[in-house]
Design a protein around this motif. Structure first.
Motif, PDB file in Angstrom:
ATOM      1  N   MET A   1       0.843  -1.173   0.000  1.00  0.00           N
ATOM      2  CA  MET A   1       0.000   0.000   0.000  1.00  0.00           C
ATOM      3  C   MET A   1       0.889   1.236   0.000  1.00  0.00           C
ATOM      4  SD  MET A   1      -3.146   0.894   2.641  1.00  0.00           S
ATOM      5  CE  MET A   1      -4.116  -0.536   2.242  1.00  0.00           C
ATOM      6  N   THR A   2       0.608   2.189  -0.886  1.00  0.00           N
ATOM      7  CA  THR A   2       1.401   3.404  -0.964  1.00  0.00           C
ATOM      8  C   THR A   2       1.046   4.331   0.185  1.00  0.00           C
ATOM      9  OG1 THR A   2      -0.177   4.635  -2.306  1.00  0.00           O
ATOM     10  CG2 THR A   2       1.416   3.242  -3.486  1.00  0.00           C
ATOM     11  N   ALA A   3       1.868   5.351   0.380  1.00  0.00           N
ATOM     12  CA  ALA A   3       1.623   6.305   1.458  1.00  0.00           C
ATOM     13  C   ALA A   3       0.298   7.037   1.247  1.00  0.00           C
ATOM     14  CB  ALA A   3       2.765   7.307   1.552  1.00  0.00           C
ATOM     15  N   SER A   4      -0.014   7.401  -0.003  1.00  0.00           N
ATOM     16  CA  SER A   4      -1.273   8.109  -0.249  1.00  0.00           C
ATOM     17  C   SER A   4      -2.471   7.188  -0.021  1.00  0.00           C
ATOM     18  CB  SER A   4      -1.311   8.700  -1.661  1.00  0.00           C
ATOM     19  OG  SER A   4      -1.305   7.678  -2.632  1.00  0.00           O
ATOM     20  N   GLN A   5      -2.332   5.899  -0.337  1.00  0.00           N
ATOM     21  CA  GLN A   5      -3.413   4.955  -0.076  1.00  0.00           C
ATOM     22  C   GLN A   5      -3.611   4.781   1.426  1.00  0.00           C
ATOM     23  OE1 GLN A   5      -1.779   1.736  -2.420  1.00  0.00           O
ATOM     24  NE2 GLN A   5      -3.495   1.856  -3.861  1.00  0.00           N
ATOM     25  N   THR A   6      -2.523   4.736   2.179  1.00  0.00           N
ATOM     26  CA  THR A   6      -2.608   4.615   3.631  1.00  0.00           C
ATOM     27  C   THR A   6      -3.311   5.833   4.216  1.00  0.00           C
ATOM     28  OG1 THR A   6      -0.581   3.311   3.687  1.00  0.00           O
ATOM     29  CG2 THR A   6      -1.270   4.314   5.752  1.00  0.00           C
ATOM     30  N   GLU A   7      -2.968   7.037   3.756  1.00  0.00           N
ATOM     31  CA  GLU A   7      -3.623   8.254   4.240  1.00  0.00           C
ATOM     32  C   GLU A   7      -5.107   8.249   3.883  1.00  0.00           C
ATOM     33  OE1 GLU A   7      -2.543  10.716   6.294  1.00  0.00           O
ATOM     34  OE2 GLU A   7      -0.869   9.346   6.498  1.00  0.00           O
ATOM     35  N   SER A   8      -5.431   7.747   2.689  1.00  0.00           N
ATOM     36  CA  SER A   8      -6.824   7.683   2.261  1.00  0.00           C
ATOM     37  C   SER A   8      -7.625   6.762   3.161  1.00  0.00           C
ATOM     38  CB  SER A   8      -6.916   7.217   0.807  1.00  0.00           C
ATOM     39  OG  SER A   8      -8.248   7.072   0.416  1.00  0.00           O
ATOM     40  N   VAL A   9      -7.055   5.624   3.546  1.00  0.00           N
ATOM     41  CA  VAL A   9      -7.737   4.678   4.428  1.00  0.00           C
ATOM     42  C   VAL A   9      -7.931   5.301   5.806  1.00  0.00           C
ATOM     43  CG1 VAL A   9      -7.483   2.472   5.630  1.00  0.00           C
ATOM     44  CG2 VAL A   9      -7.018   2.618   3.191  1.00  0.00           C
ATOM     45  N   LYS A  10      -6.935   6.050   6.292  1.00  0.00           N
ATOM     46  CA  LYS A  10      -7.077   6.717   7.588  1.00  0.00           C
ATOM     47  C   LYS A  10      -8.179   7.761   7.539  1.00  0.00           C
ATOM     48  CE  LYS A  10      -2.306   6.172   9.102  1.00  0.00           C
ATOM     49  NZ  LYS A  10      -1.035   6.873   9.329  1.00  0.00           N
ATOM     50  N   ALA A  11      -8.270   8.505   6.435  1.00  0.00           N
ATOM     51  CA  ALA A  11      -9.276   9.551   6.306  1.00  0.00           C
ATOM     52  C   ALA A  11     -10.659   8.969   6.030  1.00  0.00           C
ATOM     53  CB  ALA A  11      -8.896  10.514   5.189  1.00  0.00           C
ATOM     54  N   ASN A  12     -10.710   7.800   5.400  1.00  0.00           N
ATOM     55  CA  ASN A  12     -11.981   7.197   5.009  1.00  0.00           C
ATOM     56  C   ASN A  12     -11.956   5.701   5.296  1.00  0.00           C
ATOM     57  OD1 ASN A  12     -14.385   6.473   3.869  1.00  0.00           O
ATOM     58  ND2 ASN A  12     -13.901   7.180   1.822  1.00  0.00           N
ATOM     59  N   PRO A  13     -11.996   5.308   6.574  1.00  0.00           N
ATOM     60  CA  PRO A  13     -11.918   3.887   6.910  1.00  0.00           C
ATOM     61  C   PRO A  13     -13.077   3.072   6.368  1.00  0.00           C
ATOM     62  CG  PRO A  13     -12.405   5.186   8.869  1.00  0.00           C
ATOM     63  CD  PRO A  13     -12.102   6.148   7.763  1.00  0.00           C
ATOM     64  N   ALA A  14     -14.238   3.679   6.144  1.00  0.00           N
ATOM     65  CA  ALA A  14     -15.380   2.932   5.611  1.00  0.00           C
ATOM     66  C   ALA A  14     -15.189   2.621   4.137  1.00  0.00           C
ATOM     67  CB  ALA A  14     -16.680   3.713   5.825  1.00  0.00           C
ATOM     68  N   GLY A  15     -14.296   3.347   3.459  1.00  0.00           N
ATOM     69  CA  GLY A  15     -14.000   3.055   2.060  1.00  0.00           C
ATOM     70  C   GLY A  15     -15.009   3.612   1.086  1.00  0.00           C
ATOM     71  N   VAL A  16     -16.077   4.215   1.578  1.00  0.00           N
ATOM     72  CA  VAL A  16     -17.150   4.734   0.731  1.00  0.00           C
ATOM     73  C   VAL A  16     -17.066   6.254   0.702  1.00  0.00           C
ATOM     74  CG1 VAL A  16     -19.657   4.909   0.488  1.00  0.00           C
ATOM     75  CG2 VAL A  16     -18.645   2.797   1.311  1.00  0.00           C
ATOM     76  N   VAL A  17     -17.244   6.820  -0.490  1.00  0.00           N
ATOM     77  CA  VAL A  17     -17.234   8.269  -0.648  1.00  0.00           C
ATOM     78  C   VAL A  17     -18.636   8.727  -1.029  1.00  0.00           C
ATOM     79  CG1 VAL A  17     -16.304  10.175  -2.019  1.00  0.00           C
ATOM     80  CG2 VAL A  17     -14.830   8.253  -1.390  1.00  0.00           C
ATOM     81  N   LEU A  18     -19.122   9.768  -0.385  1.00  0.00           N
ATOM     82  CA  LEU A  18     -20.406  10.371  -0.736  1.00  0.00           C
ATOM     83  C   LEU A  18     -20.142  11.628  -1.555  1.00  0.00           C
ATOM     84  CD1 LEU A  18     -21.450   8.477   1.524  1.00  0.00           C
ATOM     85  CD2 LEU A  18     -23.010  10.301   2.147  1.00  0.00           C
ATOM     86  N   SER A  19     -20.879  11.778  -2.637  1.00  0.00           N
ATOM     87  CA  SER A  19     -20.812  13.035  -3.384  1.00  0.00           C
ATOM     88  C   SER A  19     -21.379  14.127  -2.488  1.00  0.00           C
ATOM     89  CB  SER A  19     -21.602  12.933  -4.688  1.00  0.00           C
ATOM     90  OG  SER A  19     -22.996  12.895  -4.400  1.00  0.00           O
ATOM     91  N   ASP A  20     -21.123  15.382  -2.844  1.00  0.00           N
ATOM     92  CA  ASP A  20     -21.666  16.494  -2.061  1.00  0.00           C
ATOM     93  C   ASP A  20     -23.192  16.443  -2.026  1.00  0.00           C
ATOM     94  OD1 ASP A  20     -19.121  17.407  -1.527  1.00  0.00           O
ATOM     95  OD2 ASP A  20     -19.138  18.937  -3.103  1.00  0.00           O
ATOM     96  N   VAL A  21     -23.801  16.121  -3.176  1.00  0.00           N
ATOM     97  CA  VAL A  21     -25.266  16.048  -3.250  1.00  0.00           C
ATOM     98  C   VAL A  21     -25.796  14.942  -2.345  1.00  0.00           C
ATOM     99  CG1 VAL A  21     -27.223  15.612  -4.792  1.00  0.00           C
ATOM    100  CG2 VAL A  21     -25.312  17.014  -5.577  1.00  0.00           C
ATOM    101  N   ALA A  22     -25.154  13.767  -2.367  1.00  0.00           N
ATOM    102  CA  ALA A  22     -25.583  12.654  -1.518  1.00  0.00           C
ATOM    103  C   ALA A  22     -25.404  13.004  -0.043  1.00  0.00           C
ATOM    104  CB  ALA A  22     -24.813  11.387  -1.860  1.00  0.00           C
ATOM    105  N   ALA A  23     -24.288  13.639   0.310  1.00  0.00           N
ATOM    106  CA  ALA A  23     -24.050  14.019   1.702  1.00  0.00           C
ATOM    107  C   ALA A  23     -25.106  15.008   2.179  1.00  0.00           C
ATOM    108  CB  ALA A  23     -22.654  14.607   1.860  1.00  0.00           C
ATOM    109  N   GLN A  24     -25.467  15.967   1.335  1.00  0.00           N
ATOM    110  CA  GLN A  24     -26.509  16.929   1.709  1.00  0.00           C
ATOM    111  C   GLN A  24     -27.847  16.229   1.908  1.00  0.00           C
ATOM    112  OE1 GLN A  24     -26.451  19.838  -1.431  1.00  0.00           O
ATOM    113  NE2 GLN A  24     -24.451  20.633  -0.838  1.00  0.00           N
TER     114      GLN A  24
END
Length: 120
Positions: A1-24
């Motif tokens: 796992m690259t450093a950026s992938q590791t940071e991404s997992v720390k920032a988003n442990p659930a692995g799912v991203v919500l668009s701004d519209v979905a989050a609203q």
């Protein structure tokens, strides 16, 4: 796992991203419920014509091994069995004449059924 992938997992442990519209939309739906203990739970369950089916629902429970990503005012929860199926998935919300509701763009899905409700 690259450093950026590791940071991404720390920032988003659930692995799912919500668009701004979905989050609203999620935030507005939780506010309509009048509760501050609800989180959006995203899960993968056996079923559907392609083998696996998505489930999205509001939940106040915390289960052992849950991965939680915090958004502005709410959390997104994925159980540990669903994380591998959902890592990298993007949830959006459409409100058009031809489509309405939450949609999931999942790079892990190898194929899906014609109705779009299930995948494998």
């Amino acid at each position: 796992m690259t450093a950026s992938q590791t940071e991404s997992v720390k920032a988003n442990p659930a692995g799912v991203v919500l668009s701004d519209v979905a989050a609203q939309k999620v935030k507005a739906l939780i506010e309509q419920e009048g509760r501050d203990d609800l989180r959006l739970r995203v899960a993968v369950q056996p079923g559907g014509c392609s083998g696996l089916r998505y489930q999205l629902f509001f939940d106040e429970r915390s289960l052992d091994g849950d991965a939680v990503t915090e958004y502005d005012g709410f959390g997104v929860v994925v159980d540990r069995m669903s994380v591998p199926y959902l890592t990298g998935a993007t949830i959006d919300f459409a409100d058009r004449i031809d489509a309405q509701g939450f949609t999931i763009d999942n790079p892990n899905a190898q194929g899906s059924c014609a109705c779009g409700d299930s995948f494998h």
